[in-house]
Design an enzyme around this catalytic site. Sequence first.
Site, PDB file in Angstrom:
ATOM      1  N   ASP A   1       0.814  -1.278  -0.287  1.00 14.05           N
ATOM      2  CA  ASP A   1      -0.482   0.090   0.022  1.00 14.05           C
ATOM      3  C   ASP A   1       1.390   1.070   0.288  1.00 14.05           C
ATOM      4  O   ASP A   1       0.443   2.347  -0.256  1.00 14.05           O
ATOM      5  CB  ASP A   1      -1.247   0.078   1.341  1.00 14.05           C
ATOM      6  CG  ASP A   1      -0.410   0.734   2.865  1.00 14.05           C
ATOM      7  OD1 ASP A   1       1.467   0.003   2.477  1.00 14.05           O
ATOM      8  OD2 ASP A   1      -1.342   0.335   3.750  1.00 14.05           O
ATOM      9  N   SER A   2       2.041   1.490   0.226  1.00 12.55           N
ATOM     10  CA  SER A   2       3.586   1.556  -0.081  1.00 12.55           C
ATOM     11  C   SER A   2       2.612   3.161  -1.745  1.00 12.55           C
ATOM     12  O   SER A   2       3.353   3.874  -2.238  1.00 12.55           O
ATOM     13  CB  SER A   2       4.927   1.840  -0.489  1.00 12.55           C
ATOM     14  OG  SER A   2       4.847   0.896  -0.642  1.00 12.55           O
TER      15      SER A   2
ATOM     16  N   LYS B   1      -1.291  -9.675   2.600  1.00 14.19           N
ATOM     17  CA  LYS B   1      -0.184  -9.337   3.922  1.00 14.19           C
ATOM     18  C   LYS B   1      -1.003  -8.173   4.865  1.00 14.19           C
ATOM     19  O   LYS B   1      -1.789  -7.584   4.509  1.00 14.19           O
ATOM     20  CB  LYS B   1       0.795  -8.160   4.075  1.00 14.19           C
ATOM     21  CG  LYS B   1       1.528  -7.622   4.774  1.00 14.19           C
ATOM     22  CD  LYS B   1       3.372  -7.616   4.737  1.00 14.19           C
ATOM     23  CE  LYS B   1       3.462  -6.163   3.838  1.00 14.19           C
ATOM     24  NZ  LYS B   1       2.643  -4.457   4.409  1.00 14.19           N
TER      25      LYS B   1
ATOM     26  N   GLU C   1      10.044  -4.807   9.823  1.00 14.09           N
ATOM     27  CA  GLU C   1       9.700  -3.299   9.661  1.00 14.09           C
ATOM     28  C   GLU C   1      10.234  -1.473  10.828  1.00 14.09           C
ATOM     29  O   GLU C   1       9.907  -2.124  12.127  1.00 14.09           O
ATOM     30  CB  GLU C   1       8.788  -2.205   9.432  1.00 14.09           C
ATOM     31  CG  GLU C   1       9.195  -1.174   8.607  1.00 14.09           C
ATOM     32  CD  GLU C   1       8.191  -0.541   7.744  1.00 14.09           C
ATOM     33  OE1 GLU C   1       6.983  -1.395   7.134  1.00 14.09           O
ATOM     34  OE2 GLU C   1       7.970   0.783   7.383  1.00 14.09           O
TER      35      GLU C   1
ATOM     36  N   GLU D   1      -1.192  -5.596   8.640  1.00 15.47           N
ATOM     37  CA  GLU D   1      -0.193  -4.885   9.678  1.00 15.47           C
ATOM     38  C   GLU D   1      -0.976  -4.783  10.771  1.00 15.47           C
ATOM     39  O   GLU D   1      -1.962  -4.700  11.110  1.00 15.47           O
ATOM     40  CB  GLU D   1       0.082  -3.808   9.087  1.00 15.47           C
ATOM     41  CG  GLU D   1       0.781  -3.619   7.492  1.00 15.47           C
ATOM     42  CD  GLU D   1       0.939  -2.354   7.039  1.00 15.47           C
ATOM     43  OE1 GLU D   1       0.563  -0.795   8.578  1.00 15.47           O
ATOM     44  OE2 GLU D   1       1.409  -1.730   5.730  1.00 15.47           O
TER      45      GLU D   1
ATOM     46  N   ASP E   1      -1.490  -5.570  -0.045  1.00 16.29           N
ATOM     47  CA  ASP E   1      -1.239  -5.357   1.183  1.00 16.29           C
ATOM     48  C   ASP E   1      -2.835  -5.229   1.077  1.00 16.29           C
ATOM     49  O   ASP E   1      -3.699  -5.074   0.632  1.00 16.29           O
ATOM     50  CB  ASP E   1      -0.613  -4.152   1.633  1.00 16.29           C
ATOM     51  CG  ASP E   1      -0.053  -4.259   2.376  1.00 16.29           C
ATOM     52  OD1 ASP E   1       0.694  -5.179   2.377  1.00 16.29           O
ATOM     53  OD2 ASP E   1       1.502  -3.285   2.161  1.00 16.29           O
TER      54      ASP E   1
HETATM   55  O1  KIV Z   1       3.534  -1.103   1.770  1.00 12.76           O
HETATM   56  C1  KIV Z   1       5.203  -1.340   1.643  1.00 12.76           C
HETATM   57  O2  KIV Z   1       6.061  -1.048   0.367  1.00 12.76           O
HETATM   58  C2  KIV Z   1       5.293  -2.056   2.529  1.00 12.76           C
HETATM   59  C3  KIV Z   1       6.796  -2.387   2.636  1.00 12.76           C
HETATM   60  C4  KIV Z   1       7.535  -1.705   2.868  1.00 12.76           C
HETATM   61  C5  KIV Z   1       7.430  -3.780   3.648  1.00 12.76           C
HETATM   62  O3  KIV Z   1       4.894  -2.621   3.944  1.00 12.76           O
END
Ligand code: KIV
Length: 271
Positions: free
Chosen positions: A46-47, A114, A184, A116, A85
């Site tokens: 989600d980055s 994924k 992280e 969090e 994510d």
């Molecule tokens: O969203 C992302 O890019 C991440 C990584 C930094 C692990 O969660």
Amino acid sequence: MLIKRHTIQTLQARKGRDPIVALTAYDHPSAVVADQSGVDLILVGDSVGPVVLGYANTLPVTEDEMVHHARAVVRGTHRSFVVADLPFMSDRTPEHTLVVAGRLMKEALVQAVKIEGCNPPQLSAIEALVHHGIPVVGHLGFTPQHLHQFGGFKVQGKTPEAAERILDQAHRLEQTGIALLVLELVPEDLAARITLELGIPTIGIGAGRHCDGQIQVFHDLLGLHVGHVPRHARRYLDGGTLFAQAIARYAQDVRSGSFLDVEAPGYVRQD
Ligand code: KIV
């Protein structure tokens, strides 16, 4: 030669032996390059929000945006294991998490999702996902979706109590059924301890040398990110400068009339 895609099993077999190479990707061309360069795991993070869509952080990223980007990435891969994510608040109920994860699996065809954190909503969500046969990657330490709770981009687990809490959470996530764990921004000794005590692989970002793999953000690695670049980012190319130089040469060629010079590469005869 038939190239086989990585699976949870092939990645887990690498623990303690062969480091897992992980990288984010958000679109088809970056996925093709990462896949063909031998990246084992691609994360559609989600980055994408701050890195590609111009958002201030990951919080505004929507479920539709994640599905859209994940579809493009999966289409560009043959070998890498693709994880997407679950965006902020998709764990509001386990039922809702299943809907979002189901879309990522059925519409985008990713191989895992994924999530969090390790609070009750995430634990219930992970239980539901695992129960439905959806592989889950956990994420502990600094979890960007909880940025405002942490008060900024800060290393987590620095005090003995905080380190113990993250270690407990790692065990709890493993018991709940996650397949891999991203760590992280945690101290190197904490990441090493978690890596040693867990049976599943850990993948670090700003977590030191002792994880079972490392993950980086595509645009940080290649010098293409214009926003905040974290200290743990390792730049292998000044892509932004190279792109700007190439575009400036193109602009100069168009303006000088040499772009469509019959001798220039790329010239297409009109007759
Ligand atoms: O969203 C992302 O890019 C991440 C990584 C930094 C692990 O969660």
